[in-house]
Scaffold this active site. Structure first.
Site, PDB file in Angstrom:
ATOM      1  N   LEU A   1       1.199  -1.278  -0.276  1.00 14.35           N
ATOM      2  CA  LEU A   1      -0.257   0.222  -0.291  1.00 14.35           C
ATOM      3  C   LEU A   1       0.701   1.336  -0.084  1.00 14.35           C
ATOM      4  CD1 LEU A   1      -2.724   1.813   0.066  1.00 14.35           C
ATOM      5  CD2 LEU A   1      -2.247   1.293   2.862  1.00 14.35           C
ATOM      6  N   SER A   2       0.405   1.855  -0.815  1.00 15.57           N
ATOM      7  CA  SER A   2       1.255   3.737  -0.728  1.00 15.57           C
ATOM      8  C   SER A   2       2.834   3.349  -1.216  1.00 15.57           C
ATOM      9  CB  SER A   2       0.885   4.008   0.632  1.00 15.57           C
ATOM     10  OG  SER A   2       1.182   5.652   0.429  1.00 15.57           O
TER      11      SER A   2
END
Length: 396
Positions: free
Chosen positions: A149-150
């Site tokens: 994520l991210s």
């Protein structure tokens, strides 16, 4: 603060060891993850956590999961539900963890040239962890996958580009393409504006990251259409990057809605899906959560873990071909320790090269069984950016 002031602030973050905001963001949570302290020379100085269910599938797979800024391996596992999936379907889980000494916000350094080159820094540390897991738990080396994520999603892009011979596939959530930033200023610009590079230029960044000449990993891309932290155009750039690497056309071969969200798919001549893209309608920056196709719910809502009516972790596991056979009929709640195989702490030399990954048998194809035509249409700073991304006050 202006962008310049924020950049200057971030430059000093690694020296701010007493920075207290992040500690409160990642409280200790009950977790089934086990730490391994010896797994190689660890040039990136990362921590290694893993989960191995009591019953591994035959020729077990390994999923590498990379958390976002301000998060820990345990907190992201709790939020995204990966250990519950691993227990249910019999695959092993590796969750590297960043340390504040490397990045004041505990972000993986996806833009630092010393950490994103093959054989160097954080990328090499993650590779060494994989080698340890493969050797200790008899993981099928052709069934190794990565997601994140991210900043963890951007680091997943790094791993797929620098070690394409290691991974059969990957999934990038709210991340960025490989190679679009080589310092912090470029990273912030890419987050806010996405890359304007052409598909051949983006694909060239991947091809130049290693000497690989075999099969390339398959890639699943996830992004919220209302993401104001990492511009949704980055998802389009990731897709362009990997379509070029795979030699696939820009137009999707199939379009449909999955749990109310648009999905586009590209496959090869054999009908195997190589690239897919989910645009999560009206979702901000984070990992999408929801009820899975097996009527189970994986993960827990929290900062940057968003109820969106679709279980990204489950769909990613399915994309990796891991949900075909249930190994554990009763799922323990995510974050609650359960009986599992012991994690072996040992140092294993990283092999110079591994055979190029081959498609695992039994993978489902998205290609229609019957096709009458050529195409099928079966059918979403840096004060603001850092705050929303969890770089200052929250965890992404």
């Amino acid at each position: 603060m202006s962008l310049v002031n924020n950049v200057e602030f971030l430059r000093h973050l690694p020296k701010m060891n007493a920075f207290s905001g992040l500690g409160a963001l990642a409280p200790a949570v009950p977790t089934p993850l086990v730490e391994t302290t010896e797994f190689g020379v660890n040039p990136g100085d990362l921590k290694m956590f893993s989960f191995v269910p009591a019953q591994l599938a035959r020729s077990p797979a390994l999923v590498v999961v990379l958390h976002g800024c301000g998060q820990t391996a345990a907190s992201y596992d709790l939020g995204a539900g990966w250990s519950a999936l691993a227990a249910h379907y019999g695959f092993a889980l590796l969750m590297p963890e960043q340390q504040a000494i490397n990045n004041g916000n505990t972000c993986f350094n996806w833009f630092n040239p010393q950490d994103i080159a093959r054989g160097q820094g954080e990328a090499a540390s993650i590779r060494q962890m994989i080698a340890q897991m493969v050797g200790a738990h008899e993981i099928d080396p052709k069934r190794v996958y990565v997601t994140g994520l991210s900043a963890g999603g951007a680091m997943a892009s790094v791993m797929l580009a620098t070690y394409p011979d290691v991974f059969a596939g990957g999934a990038i959530i709210a991340g960025l393409p490989f190679g679009v930033a080589t310092d912090l200023r470029e990273a912030l610009h890419a987050m806010m504006h996405a890359s304007a590079l052409s598909a051949p230029e983006l694909g060239g960044l991947v091809r130049n990251a290693s000497t690989h000449h075999g099969a390339w990993p398959k890639v699943s891309v996830w992004h919220g259409s209302a993401d104001r932290t990492v511009h949704p155009g980055n998802a389009d750039a990731i897709v362009r990057q990997w379509l070029d690497v795979h030699g696939l056309p820009p137009a999707a071969m199939s379009k449909s809605d999955v749990d109310g969200h648009p999905r586009e798919v590209w496959w090869n001549a054999d009908g195997e899906t190589l690239v897919e893209s989910f645009s999560i309608t009206d979702m901000a920056h984070g990992t999408p959560l929801g009820l899975a196709d097996n009527d189970e719910r994986y993960g827990v809502e929290g900062a940057f873990l968003i109820e969106a009516g679709i279980s990204s972790s489950y769909h990613i596991a399915s994309f990796f071909g891991l949900t075909d056979q249930v190994r554990q009929p009763h799922i323990a709640p995510t974050g609650i320790p359960r009986e599992r195989a012991d994690t072996i702490s040992m140092t294993i030399a990283v092999p110079a090269e591994e055979p190029a990954p081959e498609p695992a048998s039994g993978r489902k194809s998205d290609r229609p069984r019957k096709r009458s035509g050529k195409s099928v249409d079966v059918g979403g700073v840096i004060t603001r950016a850092l705050t929303a991304a969890g770089l200052l006050k929250q965890q992404p």
